[in-house]
Motif scaffolding. Structure first.
Motif, PDB file in Angstrom:
ATOM      1  N   GLN A  45       0.845  -1.203   0.000  1.00 15.28           N
ATOM      2  CA  GLN A  45       0.000   0.000   0.000  1.00 15.28           C
ATOM      3  C   GLN A  45       0.877   1.248   0.000  1.00 15.28           C
ATOM      4  O   GLN A  45       1.756   1.394   0.846  1.00 15.28           O
ATOM      5  N   PHE A  46       0.612   2.136  -0.946  1.00 19.52           N
ATOM      6  CA  PHE A  46       1.309   3.421  -1.009  1.00 19.52           C
ATOM      7  C   PHE A  46       0.557   4.406  -0.120  1.00 19.52           C
ATOM      8  O   PHE A  46      -0.600   4.731  -0.382  1.00 19.52           O
ATOM      9  N   ARG A  47       1.240   4.872   0.920  1.00 23.06           N
ATOM     10  CA  ARG A  47       0.604   5.773   1.886  1.00 23.06           C
ATOM     11  C   ARG A  47       1.552   6.947   2.103  1.00 23.06           C
ATOM     12  O   ARG A  47       2.496   6.862   2.883  1.00 23.06           O
ATOM     13  N   GLU A  48       1.311   8.027   1.391  1.00 20.41           N
ATOM     14  CA  GLU A  48       2.206   9.185   1.412  1.00 20.41           C
ATOM     15  C   GLU A  48       1.629  10.203   2.389  1.00 20.41           C
ATOM     16  O   GLU A  48       0.779  11.006   2.036  1.00 20.41           O
ATOM     17  N   LYS A  49       2.103  10.140   3.655  1.00 19.64           N
ATOM     18  CA  LYS A  49       1.529  10.989   4.712  1.00 19.64           C
ATOM     19  C   LYS A  49       2.638  11.626   5.523  1.00 19.64           C
ATOM     20  O   LYS A  49       3.756  11.134   5.576  1.00 19.64           O
ATOM     21  N   GLY A  50       2.274  12.669   6.262  1.00 18.64           N
ATOM     22  CA  GLY A  50       3.217  13.291   7.186  1.00 18.64           C
ATOM     23  C   GLY A  50       3.664  14.651   6.693  1.00 18.64           C
ATOM     24  O   GLY A  50       3.392  15.037   5.554  1.00 18.64           O
ATOM     25  N   GLU A  51       4.375  15.344   7.580  1.00 15.88           N
ATOM     26  CA  GLU A  51       4.765  16.735   7.311  1.00 15.88           C
ATOM     27  C   GLU A  51       5.540  16.915   6.012  1.00 15.88           C
ATOM     28  O   GLU A  51       5.304  17.863   5.284  1.00 15.88           O
ATOM     29  N   SER A  52       6.486  16.018   5.763  1.00 12.69           N
ATOM     30  CA  SER A  52       7.317  16.207   4.572  1.00 12.69           C
ATOM     31  C   SER A  52       6.860  15.326   3.406  1.00 12.69           C
ATOM     32  O   SER A  52       7.639  15.025   2.505  1.00 12.69           O
ATOM     33  N   THR A  55       3.669  15.841  -2.569  1.00 10.88           N
ATOM     34  CA  THR A  55       2.320  16.191  -3.030  1.00 10.88           C
ATOM     35  C   THR A  55       2.364  16.369  -4.554  1.00 10.88           C
ATOM     36  O   THR A  55       3.440  16.362  -5.145  1.00 10.88           O
ATOM     37  N   GLY A  56       1.200  16.548  -5.122  1.00 10.98           N
ATOM     38  CA  GLY A  56       1.095  16.872  -6.548  1.00 10.98           C
ATOM     39  C   GLY A  56       1.838  15.896  -7.440  1.00 10.98           C
ATOM     40  O   GLY A  56       1.784  14.680  -7.245  1.00 10.98           O
ATOM     41  N   LYS A  57       2.544  16.461  -8.421  1.00  8.86           N
ATOM     42  CA  LYS A  57       3.207  15.634  -9.447  1.00  8.86           C
ATOM     43  C   LYS A  57       4.250  14.697  -8.851  1.00  8.86           C
ATOM     44  O   LYS A  57       4.452  13.580  -9.322  1.00  8.86           O
ATOM     45  N   GLU A  58       4.948  15.201  -7.794  1.00  4.89           N
ATOM     46  CA  GLU A  58       5.995  14.371  -7.173  1.00  4.89           C
ATOM     47  C   GLU A  58       5.400  13.119  -6.534  1.00  4.89           C
ATOM     48  O   GLU A  58       5.963  12.036  -6.597  1.00  4.89           O
ATOM     49  N   LYS A  59       4.256  13.305  -5.926  1.00  2.00           N
ATOM     50  CA  LYS A  59       3.564  12.160  -5.304  1.00  2.00           C
ATOM     51  C   LYS A  59       3.150  11.160  -6.392  1.00  2.00           C
ATOM     52  O   LYS A  59       3.359   9.951  -6.256  1.00  2.00           O
ATOM     53  N   VAL A  60       2.590  11.690  -7.472  1.00  2.00           N
ATOM     54  CA  VAL A  60       2.148  10.824  -8.571  1.00  2.00           C
ATOM     55  C   VAL A  60       3.345  10.075  -9.156  1.00  2.00           C
ATOM     56  O   VAL A  60       3.278   8.876  -9.414  1.00  2.00           O
ATOM     57  N   ARG A  61       4.461  10.801  -9.329  1.00  2.00           N
ATOM     58  CA  ARG A  61       5.640  10.180  -9.937  1.00  2.00           C
ATOM     59  C   ARG A  61       6.162   9.025  -9.074  1.00  2.00           C
ATOM     60  O   ARG A  61       6.488   7.948  -9.580  1.00  2.00           O
ATOM     61  N   LEU A  62       6.227   9.249  -7.765  1.00  2.00           N
ATOM     62  CA  LEU A  62       6.693   8.170  -6.882  1.00  2.00           C
ATOM     63  C   LEU A  62       5.716   6.992  -6.933  1.00  2.00           C
ATOM     64  O   LEU A  62       6.117   5.824  -7.031  1.00  2.00           O
ATOM     65  N   ALA A  63       4.424   7.313  -6.887  1.00  2.00           N
ATOM     66  CA  ALA A  63       3.408   6.248  -6.937  1.00  2.00           C
ATOM     67  C   ALA A  63       3.568   5.411  -8.203  1.00  2.00           C
ATOM     68  O   ALA A  63       3.496   4.175  -8.163  1.00  2.00           O
ATOM     69  N   GLU A  64       3.824   6.085  -9.312  1.00  2.00           N
ATOM     70  CA  GLU A  64       3.986   5.358 -10.585  1.00  2.00           C
ATOM     71  C   GLU A  64       5.195   4.417 -10.541  1.00  2.00           C
ATOM     72  O   GLU A  64       5.123   3.281 -11.012  1.00  2.00           O
ATOM     73  N   ARG A  65       6.274   4.923  -9.963  1.00  2.00           N
ATOM     74  CA  ARG A  65       7.492   4.083  -9.887  1.00  2.00           C
ATOM     75  C   ARG A  65       7.252   2.859  -8.998  1.00  2.00           C
ATOM     76  O   ARG A  65       7.656   1.740  -9.317  1.00  2.00           O
ATOM     77  N   LEU A  66       6.582   3.089  -7.881  1.00  2.00           N
ATOM     78  CA  LEU A  66       6.340   1.978  -6.949  1.00  2.00           C
ATOM     79  C   LEU A  66       5.343   0.982  -7.561  1.00  2.00           C
ATOM     80  O   LEU A  66       5.486  -0.236  -7.414  1.00  2.00           O
TER      81      LEU A  66
END
Ligand code: TZP
Ligand code: MG
Length: 218
Positions: A45-52, A55-66
């Motif tokens: 499960q991809f769970r991108e949470k927390g202060e740092s 977001t946005g395109k960077e989050k999508v890009r990491l999700a795509e790689r994973l």
């Protein structure tokens, strides 16, 4: 009678690894996921949470790689709490909490996909089942530092309690689970353990994932 879909979901749950960039102690999440897969995780499960958190395109890009790594290794890719991302990536499923999008709406918009719902009470569990959940996440079973708004520690008793109330759908325990206590969670009749920090911040991700696999298949 347990149907085929339920059996298939149960088979995915033994070692359910959850992670985002903020859980990896500065390591590359891609490497962490590769090592966890090499150790034998059964679901991601991809769970991108927390202060740092990205977001946005960077989050999508990491999700795509994973997701690509999961795909190459035949591990279903679940998105935490972000229906737009899950749809954009054509993920295998989505997991929502009680404060997120309503499960019935998610089921409608993301039909035929894996739907996981966090539940803390029998009422929440029954509602989730009505809404079409494929599995429940119950916890925190033990104390955890990985969720700021975590509820009170429930212990493995919450799993036994739900089973005694006739909840038969697949269940994963979550919160503070380590290779040392994972067996207890399975013995309480969970179908698997959902884990962030014990795997993501391990100094040997592959070995730790392997230990979880051993502990949950006893
Ligand atoms: N939901 C309940 S506890 C928890 C979540 C997302 C955090 C689990 O993380 P860890 O590090 O495995 O305790
Ligand atoms: Mg949530």
């Amino acid at each position: 009678m347990v149907d085929k879909r339920t059996e298939q979901i149960k088979e995915l749950l033994p070692v359910y690894f959850i992670m985002g960039s903020t859980n990896c102690n500065g390591r590359d999440p891609v490497r962490v996921l590769e090592e966890a897969i090499a150790g034998g995780i059964t679901l991601f499960q991809f769970r991108e949470k927390g202060e740092s958190a990205l977001t946005g395109k960077e989050k999508v890009r990491l999700a795509e790689r994973l997701k690509k790594i999961c795909q190459e290794n035949h591990i279903p890719f679940i998105v935490n709490d972000d229906l737009d991302l899950a749809i954009e990536l054509d993920a295998h499923g989505i997991h929502v909490g009680q404060d997120d999008l309503e499960a019935d709406i998610v089921r409608e918009k993301f039909s035929n996909k894996i739907l996981g719902v966090s539940a803390h009470t029998i009422e929440e569990a029954e509602q989730a089942i009505k809404d079409g959940a494929d599995y429940l996440g119950l916890g925190p079973i033990y104390p955890t530092n990985s969720k700021d708004d975590a509820r009170e520690v429930a212990g493995t008793g919450i799993i036994e309690c739900f089973r005694n109330h006739g909840i038969t759908i697949p269940i994963v325990g979550i919160g503070g689970i380590t290779p040392a206590n994972a067996e207890e969670v399975i013995q309480a009749s969970a179908d698997g353990v959902a884990v962030i920090s014990a795997i993501a911040s391990s100094s040997d991700v592959k070995e730790t994932a392997k230990s979880f696999l051993r502990a949950t298949s006893k």
